[in-house]
Design a protein around this motif. Sequence first.
Motif, short mmCIF file in Angstrom:
data_model
loop_
_atom_site.label_atom_id
_atom_site.label_comp_id
_atom_site.label_asym_id
_atom_site.label_seq_id
_atom_site.Cartn_x
_atom_site.Cartn_y
_atom_site.Cartn_z
N LEU B 139 9.73 -36.94 -15.45
CA LEU B 139 9.25 -36.68 -14.09
C LEU B 139 7.91 -35.92 -14.04
CD1 LEU B 139 12.63 -35.82 -12.35
CD2 LEU B 139 11.19 -37.79 -11.88
N THR B 142 5.69 -38.38 -12.68
CA THR B 142 6.09 -39.06 -11.44
C THR B 142 4.88 -39.21 -10.51
OG1 THR B 142 7.78 -39.09 -9.72
CG2 THR B 142 6.75 -36.97 -10.14
N LYS B 217 10.39 -42.77 -10.75
CA LYS B 217 11.05 -42.74 -12.06
C LYS B 217 10.30 -43.65 -13.01
CE LYS B 217 15.80 -41.48 -11.58
NZ LYS B 217 16.98 -41.76 -12.37
#
Lengths: 120, 321
Positions: B139, B142, B217
Motif C-alpha cells: 500500500l 497505492t 491494491k
Amino acid sequence: MNILLRKFYYGDIPEDKTGGNIVSKDTKSDWPLWEVFIRSKQGLDHKHAGSLHAADAQMAIENARDVYTRRMEGVSIWVVESKDITASNPEEAGELYEPAVDKVYRHPTFYDLPDEVKHM
Amino acid sequence: MSVQELEKIFQDKIDKEVKLEPKDWMPDAYRKTNIRQISQHAHSEIVGMLPEGNWISRAPSLKRKAILLAKVQDEAGHGLYLYSACETLGITREETINDLHSGKAKYSSIFNYPTITWADIGAIGWLVDGAAILNQVMLTRTSYGPYARAMVRICKEESFHQRQGFESLLVLSRGTKEQKEMCQDAINRWWWPSLMMFGPKDSESTNSDQSMKWKIKRKTNDELRQNFVDMIAEQVKILGMTLPDDKLKWNEERRHYDFGEINWEEFWSVVKGNGPCNKQRLEARKKAWEEGEWVREAAAAFAKKRKTSPNPSKGGALAAA
C-alpha cells in the motif's frame, strides 16, 4: 441541533464536481483540524508531516509531538489550522505554471560551452 | 467537462502512476472505496490496541512492558495517520468513528481473538504484524497520495513490531518446557487467523478487481497470502516450532509452499460479528469514547475561553521557529 452541511477540508474537491460528502454534523465539541510541519534537523526546512485534531494550538503541538516525533524525527514543530491554508487549484495548474514551460534558457544545461571550460 | 472525460483523465493518471491528491477529481466509487478501506485500516489499528493492552500490566519484565507500551502507542499513532488520510476524502472523524461504533464499518477480524497467554503477544508481533506489513508495504504504492504517505510512515515503524514479537518468541522457544509449550500453543492459535487476514480467496473477493484497476491494491489477496506463508514457513524453523498445518509443504515446481484450506466458515462468522471477542472489543471502544466525552468538551470550552480572552499572542510561526 443537527444541521446539514457540505464539508470541504483542505483536501476536498470543488463543489460543482461530484463527491463532496453531505454530512449530518453535530457541532457541539468538534476540535478543529490542524496541519503539522516538522523540522527534522537544525538547518533544514519545516516539512508537512500530517494532520490532527486538537482543541487549540498548544494541544496541537503536544499531540504532534506524541504522534509525529516518537523516534526523534523533529527538533521544531509548526501547527496551523487547516482552514487557514489556501491551496492552488489542480484544475488551474495548466495556466498557473505555463509561464515557466517555454523558458529553457533558465536552466544551466541550455548553454553549450567548450570542454576547456571546466566546472562552470 | 463531462464525467466521461473526467473519468478518462483520472484513469490516465492512474495508468501513468501519477498519484491522486485530495483536490483532484475522482469518481465517487473511488472515493468511497478509499474511505471504506482507509477507515477500516484505521479502526484495525485502534481496536488492535485492545488485545495487546490486555498484557501491559502483566508483562513479564520491565523491559517487555516498556516495549509493549511503545508498540501500543505506535498503533494509536498509526490509527491517527490513517484517520487523517481518510478525512481528506471528505468524511469527518466523528462519522468515521460512529460507523465503527454502530458496527457499519469493519476492522480486521484478527483482533476478535483473545490474548490468553504472554506468548500471544509475541505471536501477534510476529504473525499478525508480519501479515499486516506485507499488505502495508504494497500500500505504500497505492494510488491515493495521502494513503500512500501514511503507509510509508507506518511501514518505517512496523518493522520494530514484528522483530520484537519474533525475539520475544525466540526467548520462549529457548526456555523451559512450559515456555516452549506456551510458544507452540500461541503459534497454533494465531496461525490460521493470520492467514485469514488477507481476506477471501481471489475467486470470491468482491473488492479486489476494481481496486487493482484503480491501483488502490497492487497484489491480490492470494498473492499476499502466499508471500506470507513462504516467509513464515522458513522463520518458524529458527524458532524450532511448527505451524499447525499438515499440508504445509515446499513445492519445488511452484517454488512456493503449498498449504491447507482455510476454514472459511469461521472467517465469515467472525467478520459477521460472532468471533470470540467482537462484542467485548466494540464495547471497550464505545466505553472509551463515551467516557472521554467530558474531556473533549472541556478542552473545547477551554480553548474557546482562551480565544475570547485578551491574551496577547506570542508571535507568528517565524517568531516561534
